[in-house]
Design a protein around this motif. Structure first.
Motif, PDB file in Angstrom:
ATOM      1  N   TYR A 154     -25.529 -25.382   4.165  1.00  0.00           N
ATOM      2  CA  TYR A 154     -24.739 -23.461   3.803  1.00  0.00           C
ATOM      3  C   TYR A 154     -24.763 -23.706   1.917  1.00  0.00           C
ATOM      4  O   TYR A 154     -24.718 -24.457   2.020  1.00  0.00           O
ATOM      5  N   LEU A 199     -22.567 -21.701  -0.383  1.00  0.00           N
ATOM      6  CA  LEU A 199     -21.636 -21.050  -0.612  1.00  0.00           C
ATOM      7  C   LEU A 199     -20.697 -20.616  -2.130  1.00  0.00           C
ATOM      8  O   LEU A 199     -20.990 -22.094  -2.736  1.00  0.00           O
ATOM      9  N   VAL A 241     -13.251 -24.430   0.789  1.00  0.00           N
ATOM     10  CA  VAL A 241     -14.313 -24.141   2.497  1.00  0.00           C
ATOM     11  C   VAL A 241     -13.214 -25.962   2.891  1.00  0.00           C
ATOM     12  O   VAL A 241     -13.848 -25.472   4.128  1.00  0.00           O
ATOM     13  N   PHE A 285     -16.765 -19.724   6.628  1.00  0.00           N
ATOM     14  CA  PHE A 285     -17.331 -20.364   5.286  1.00  0.00           C
ATOM     15  C   PHE A 285     -17.245 -19.130   4.790  1.00  0.00           C
ATOM     16  O   PHE A 285     -16.869 -18.480   3.681  1.00  0.00           O
ATOM     17  N   ARG A 286     -17.042 -17.976   4.877  1.00  0.00           N
ATOM     18  CA  ARG A 286     -17.399 -16.302   4.279  1.00  0.00           C
ATOM     19  C   ARG A 286     -15.715 -16.117   3.771  1.00  0.00           C
ATOM     20  O   ARG A 286     -15.497 -15.090   3.255  1.00  0.00           O
ATOM     21  N   GLN A 326     -15.770 -17.975   0.389  1.00  0.00           N
ATOM     22  CA  GLN A 326     -16.193 -16.626  -0.354  1.00  0.00           C
ATOM     23  C   GLN A 326     -15.251 -15.451  -0.965  1.00  0.00           C
ATOM     24  O   GLN A 326     -15.042 -15.165  -1.850  1.00  0.00           O
TER      25      GLN A 326
END
Length: 394
Positions: free
Chosen positions: A210, A212, A219, A349-350, A353
């Motif tokens: 991933y 990111l 994270v 993870f979203r 971000q």
């Protein structure tokens, strides 16, 4: 005659005494004390280029950090190229089975020797540019037309070696070739815990990368607290867990958490437990860059590789006891692998971000952590303890 104190039950197979002690401290969910300790940090710890540079200098290029899983290079004569926080690293297992790490650069003109980020099997590694060839132990063993380099001594031009250590199911590396640091405090217990799980003998079912757009600490943070589970994961895994704190330990700068799932009852600890992971989740921060989360039939490992203030590459590994050898196991692992992508990738993870985007506005001066996020403060303190300068006042 004095009464003897009752002896505590010995740790079951697959657990260290330290893990078992923490598990026995779990109580019924309705009896769990809700913590109220609060903490906060300035938003600049996620945004400041000066802070990021200090973290790279004092932590990520000065301390041992996880490069990859031991099981990802299971046999002698294997090699893996990875980018570790901007440093091209070549991980090998020599003919004796010893793990080694080098700068992934030929000593002739600096070309990378290996380009793929998947393991390769070979007796030797040859530069794609001019075919200088190296053994898996880093020795230069072949130079085409060596007579055109009359002063060259192959023994002086082996690959640039990096300090390497293998334990706990991991291959650790220090990214500064001039340093050979000791493992940080608490690492022996962390490695003992993970080897008790059998992590060092497990099979890599799948690896996913991933990329990111988030600071590395953002994270890490979801995996340090249970506060988000009933909210962020409301439509995925929330029903498996309860809104309660974990039993937590700081092991040096590392962290260990254990929590009872929704079906947990302390009474199960008195009997023969066929699979403790059905009832209890362990989550580890292996400082500085690795997160471990247990599940009933697999273990999730995330290796975080910061590359910029607002960018982190995550290598996710799904570890299982052995490669699936029947359709039922294959289906179980495939569905689990997909679920992890949806939960970690699509939710945790979203969230990191989204935080990065919001904080980058500059409008939020400080972030706040409540009682169910009590381990985030010690995480930041651990980071700050290694910094030789503190460009961002806390």
């Amino acid at each position: 005659m004095a009464m003897q104190e009752p002896q505590s039950q010995a740790a079951p197979a697959g657990l260290t005494d330290s893990q078992w002690q923490a598990i026995t401290e779990l109580t019924c969910h309705e009896e769990t004390r809700i913590p109220t300790d609060e903490a906060n940090r300035p938003s600049d710890v996620y945004l400041s280029q000066a802070r990021f540079d200090e973290e790279m200098k004092d932590i990520f290029t000065s301390l041992p950090m996880v490069a990859t899983m031991s099981s990802y290079l299971p046999e002698p004569g294997m090699a893996l190229a990875i980018e570790c926080s901007g440093v091209p690293v070549l991980v090998t297992r020599d003919r004796e089975g010893q793990a080694r790490c080098f700068i992934n650069a030929c000593r002739h003109r600096g070309s990378k020797l290996v380009e793929s980020d998947e393991p390769v099997k070979s007796a030797r590694l040859s530069c794609p540019y001019h075919a200088w060839t190296y053994g898996m132990n880093g020795d230069l063993i072949g130079v085409p037309r060596q007579e055109t380099f009359p002063s060259l001594k192959k023994c002086d031009l082996g690959l640039v070696a990096l300090s390497t250590h293998e334990s706990g199911g991991y291959i650790w590396v220090c990214l500064d070739p001039e340093k050979s640091p000791s493992m940080v405090e608490g690492s022996a217990q962390i490695c003992a815990d993970l080897e008790a799980f059998g992590l060092h003998k497990m099979h890599v079912y799948g690896r996913r990368r991933y990329d990111l757009k988030a600071n590395w600490k953002l994270v890490v943070e979801p995996f340090l607290e249970p506060y988000h589970i009933q909210r962020l994961h409301a439509n995925s895994i929330a029903k498996m867990f309860v809104d309660a704190p974990n039993v937590i330990r700081m092991l040096g700068p590392h962290q260990r958490q254990c929590s009872g799932k929704a079906n947990f009852d302390p009474a199960i600890l008195q009997g023969n437990i066929d699979n403790l992971h059905k009832y209890i989740t362990h989550a580890y921060l292996v400082f500085p860059n690795t997160v471990v989360v247990t599940s009933p039939y697999y273990i999730s490992v995330m290796v975080l590789l910061p590359t910029a203030t607002d960018r982190t590459v995550v290598d996710y590994y799904m570890m299982v006891k052995s490669a699936p050898d029947n359709p039922k196991a294959d289906d179980l692992y495939a569905r689990s692998y997909q679920l992890i992508d949806e939960v970690f990738g699509g939710e945790d993870f979203r969230a990191a971000q989204l935080q990065q985007e919001g904080l980058s506005s500059g409008a939020i001066e400080r972030v706040f952590f409540g009682g169910l996020e009590e381990m985030i403060g010690p995480f930041h303190e651990a980071v700050e303890s290694f910094l030789t300068a503190d460009p961002v006042p806390c």
